[in-house]
Design a protein around this motif. Structure first.
Motif, PDB file in Angstrom:
ATOM      1  N   GLU A  22      29.152  43.639  37.010  1.00  0.00           N
ATOM      2  CA  GLU A  22      29.638  43.550  38.387  1.00  0.00           C
ATOM      3  C   GLU A  22      29.372  42.168  38.974  1.00  0.00           C
ATOM      4  OE1 GLU A  22      31.385  45.388  40.254  1.00  0.00           O
ATOM      5  OE2 GLU A  22      31.379  47.402  39.381  1.00  0.00           O
ATOM      6  N   THR A  23      28.222  41.587  38.651  1.00  0.00           N
ATOM      7  CA  THR A  23      27.893  40.260  39.166  1.00  0.00           C
ATOM      8  C   THR A  23      28.838  39.213  38.605  1.00  0.00           C
ATOM      9  OG1 THR A  23      25.561  40.876  39.404  1.00  0.00           O
ATOM     10  CG2 THR A  23      26.074  38.527  39.341  1.00  0.00           C
ATOM     11  N   ARG A  26      32.166  39.503  40.285  1.00  0.00           N
ATOM     12  CA  ARG A  26      32.172  39.030  41.665  1.00  0.00           C
ATOM     13  C   ARG A  26      32.024  37.521  41.758  1.00  0.00           C
ATOM     14  NH1 ARG A  26      27.954  41.334  42.964  1.00  0.00           N
ATOM     15  NH2 ARG A  26      26.525  39.575  43.243  1.00  0.00           N
ATOM     16  N   ARG A  27      31.218  36.916  40.881  1.00  0.00           N
ATOM     17  CA  ARG A  27      30.854  35.508  41.025  1.00  0.00           C
ATOM     18  C   ARG A  27      31.512  34.590  40.018  1.00  0.00           C
ATOM     19  NH1 ARG A  27      26.061  33.970  43.094  1.00  0.00           N
ATOM     20  NH2 ARG A  27      26.983  31.932  42.620  1.00  0.00           N
ATOM     21  N   THR A 103      38.122  40.382  37.874  1.00  0.00           N
ATOM     22  CA  THR A 103      37.578  39.619  38.999  1.00  0.00           C
ATOM     23  C   THR A 103      38.464  39.709  40.232  1.00  0.00           C
ATOM     24  OG1 THR A 103      38.702  37.522  38.511  1.00  0.00           O
ATOM     25  CG2 THR A 103      36.649  37.976  37.326  1.00  0.00           C
ATOM     26  N   THR A 194      38.645  44.896  54.400  1.00  0.00           N
ATOM     27  CA  THR A 194      37.854  44.164  53.414  1.00  0.00           C
ATOM     28  C   THR A 194      37.692  42.694  53.767  1.00  0.00           C
ATOM     29  OG1 THR A 194      38.626  45.679  51.699  1.00  0.00           O
ATOM     30  CG2 THR A 194      37.645  43.601  50.964  1.00  0.00           C
ATOM     31  N   ARG A 363      37.621  47.525  37.088  1.00  0.00           N
ATOM     32  CA  ARG A 363      36.224  47.342  36.706  1.00  0.00           C
ATOM     33  C   ARG A 363      35.574  48.678  36.360  1.00  0.00           C
ATOM     34  NH1 ARG A 363      36.329  43.614  41.025  1.00  0.00           N
ATOM     35  NH2 ARG A 363      35.276  45.080  42.432  1.00  0.00           N
TER      36      ARG A 363
END
Length: 382
Positions: A22-23, A26-27, A103, A194, A363
């Protein structure tokens, strides 16, 4: 002889693996030190989980970090061939399709008008298949935003009646993956919630004017769809002197208003609004009546739900209508104060909302497949 992993170890590995995936989603690409800081995991835990994720093709090296002081650190990222989700926005004229990766980045895009000789599912599937030809990786899920009432099981009810889930089933059969059907205005509300005008609000109602008027209702940070999916069908909210069931505002209604004010009833709504902006008095009278109807719909919602604000989207975000609604709201303010904002995304809001939902669904699907693979790979080495 290999021993099975204890339950707590398996659960911990699953949680750590999902946290890292997940990180990275996101990044983007990160070093091990970055992942430690983001997840709170130790260097040993990050190293072990990355090794396992790489063994099942979940992550891949992504160059080195040369911007920080000290020795260059290797970066890792999600594997570029994990797969894709397709987002479809359907309106009365055609379909717009984009492919997104885990992503949320758009990797391919196609759009085309509907024609009398091509069935809707065939056109949409063809657009998705064309997009897939330009990327490498499987299609895992489809999110389709459509006008009409969408029930919890994905059935659509529109002017032609209920389809019983036929559209969703046909998409799944043609594309070989799960499809989720959503009301297009609800997707637009998710976009505003969002990353748009509603991001700082706990509750709001998006009033989106396109071929008709629909509302996306957000209560306590969640879209409210209603028991049967009918929540937000405000085009049919009763207004005096209209009969029950008559549309409050739609292309047909604007055509009737144009005829009554001596303008072309076949002209698109935006043409009338642009004429009003240029000073045409008949068009300004039309815009005033459209704004009156919009504001009364908002007032009806306010008396039932009392949202923090109303967001004007689609054609309702045209500057002429925004100003006219503000004047109508001022007249009502002493009895019923209402706050109006303008959409951050305009006509693209349903697609933007669909992209966010598709990336999250992708995801969840991909990571659920990967983490058990990690556990099986670890068990073989035990």
């Amino acid at each position: 002889m290999a021993r099975p992993l204890a339950g707590p170890q398996t659960l911990l590995r699953t949680l750590n693996g999902r946290a890292i995936l997940e990180t990275l989603a996101r990044r983007g690409s990160l070093t091990r030190a970055d992942l430690m800081a983001e997840t709170g995991l130790s260097r040993t835990a990050v190293t072990q989980v990355l090794r396992m994720l790489e063994s099942v093709g979940a992550v891949a090296p992504a160059g080195v970090d040369r911007e920080t002081r000290g020795p260059a650190a290797g970066r890792v990222a999600l594997h570029p061939q994990l797969g894709f989700a397709a987002v479809v926005h359907v309106d009365g004229h055609g379909a717009h399709v984009v492919l997104v990766d885990p992503t949320g980045a758009v990797r391919a895009e196609q759009h085309a008008p509907f024609t009398p000789h091509v069935e809707r599912v065939e056109l949409i599937s063809g657009l998705i298949e064309t997009c897939l030809q330009s990327v490498r990786g499987p299609l895992h899920v489809v999110i389709a935003g459509v006008p009409g009432i969408v029930s919890a099981d994905g059935a659509i009810r529109d002017d032609e009646g209920p389809d019983g889930g036929a559209f969703r089933n046909a998409l799944e059969k043609r594309l070989g993956c799960p499809a989720r059907i959503e009301n297009d205005v609800n997707l637009a509300a998710l976009a505003e919630l969002t990353a748009g005008s509603g991001a700082s609000l706990a509750s709001f109602a998006l009033l989106l004017l396109d071929e008709g008027l629909g509302a996306g209702i957000v209560i306590d940070g969640s879209v409210h769809r209603g028991f049967s999916g009918v929540a937000g069908e405000v085009m049919y909210v009763p207004q005096t002197p209209l009969p029950i069931g008559a549309p409050v505002l739609s292309d047909a209604v604007v055509g009737d208003l144009a005829l009554a004010h001596g303008r072309d009833p076949q002209a698109p709504v935006v043409q009338h609004l642009d004429a009003a902006a240029d000073g045409d008095e008949a068009a300004q009278a039309m815009a005033a009546e459209m704004a009156r109807r919009l504001t009364l719909v908002a007032g009806t919602i306010a008396l039932v739900l009392d949202p923090e604000a109303f967001i004007l989207g689609g054609l309702a975000a045209h500057p002429v209508l925004v100003d006219a609604v503000a004047r109508e709201a001022d007249d009502l303010a002493a009895r019923l104060p209402m706050r109006f904002l303008v959409s951050s995304f305009g006509p693209e809001a349903p697609l933007v909302g669909g992209i966010g939902e598709a990336a999250a669904a992708l995801r969840a699907t991909v990571f659920a497949q990967l983490v058990p693979s990690v556990d099986r790979s670890s068990a073989r080495r035990a």
